[in-house]
Design a protein around this motif. Structure first.
Motif: not given
Length: 272
Positions: A221-226, A228-232, A237-240, A256-259
């Motif tokens: 889907l390539e969203p701008d935001w995701h 989730d509750t699962n840190p893994d 997904l931090s790279r995508f 992740a740095s963008n989370a």
């Protein structure tokens, strides 16, 4: 008596104005080099007279009470204290009027509280597509096994979801163990009014059988935001994905740095 003196001053100003108009009209056709010192002095004198009488009219008609002189401070420290505690007042204006004026000014400049829609837009940084898991975010349950028994919607999050659907293309997704769990989730969401009050359609609620399947959904889907509750999954997904929101009841290090971290979706979209 005071009214007659004011009337005389007003008539005097009118005569000054008429004379000044005639004088200026006779001077405009003449170049600046032809002006003599007497003409310039006359114009300046009339201007000063008008300013003086104008200030005289603006001054209070009643006698002014002389303010007692403030004693000089005994030391520099006491001077600072007296200056900080002094109240500035305007002559001729009572303290109650000063207080009412200050209250009006404070109320006028009070910051306006943003609406939930404005907060959502600001927090999502103008994102246009959002993916979000159900368990632990929109549903009270936290495991697929619990969904086989019951499904409970968090009604406190519905208003936030409604605002997100106004500005973003929202997709909900979850891992289920059987088709019966899938049906229970859809019925619970429908009973909560998610499909009728918002812009969310049933075909935008996706189900998979594994956690990796949810990761694949998000990447496709390539969203701008995701969300989730699962840190893994957040880390994978931090790279995508440009931005992610990790929902966790306890404060944890950023996966992740963008989370971003938040105990709940409602608290993340709290007041800015």
């Amino acid at each position: 008596m005071a009214e007659s003196s004011k009337e005389e001053v007003v008539q005097l100003i009118k005569r000054f104005g008429a004379y000044l108009t005639v004088k200026m009209s006779s001077l405009f056709p003449i170049s600046l080099h032809n002006l003599n010192s007497r003409s310039i002095g006359a114009i300046a004198g009339f201007a000063v007279a008008i300013v003086f009488t104008w200030r005289l009219l603006r001054s209070p008609s009643g006698p002014q009470r002389r303010q007692p002189k403030r004693q000089a401070p005994a030391s520099s420290s006491s001077g600072v204290s007296s200056n900080s505690n002094a109240t500035l007042t305007t002559p001729g204006v009572s303290s109650s009027e000063d207080s009412r004026t200050q209250n009006v000014v404070d109320e006028f400049f009070q910051p306006v509280k943003p609406t939930l829609g404005q907060v959502v837009q600001q927090k999502l940084i103008e994102g246009r597509k959002v993916t979000c898991r159900l368990l632990g975010v929109i549903l009270e349950e936290s495991t697929p096994e619990e969904l086989q028994k019951h499904v409970t919607v968090r009604y406190s999050v519905l208003e936030v979801l409604l605002e997100i659907t106004k500005f973003c293309d929202l997709y909900l997704m979850e891992t289920v163990l059987d088709d019966e769990s899938e049906k229970k989730v859809l019925v619970a969401l429908e009973d909560a009014g998610i499909f009728t009050s918002g812009g969310l359609a049933k075909d935008k609620v996706l189900f998979c059988s594994t956690e990796n399947g949810r990761t694949s959904f998000v990447r496709q889907l390539e969203p701008d935001w995701h969300i989730d509750t699962n840190p893994d999954i957040i880390f994978q997904l931090s790279r995508f994905i440009k931005y992610q929101l990790h929902i966790s009841p306890t404060r944890t290090e950023r996966a992740a740095s963008n989370a971003f971290n938040s105990p709940s979706l409602e608290q993340f979209f709290g007041p800015v």
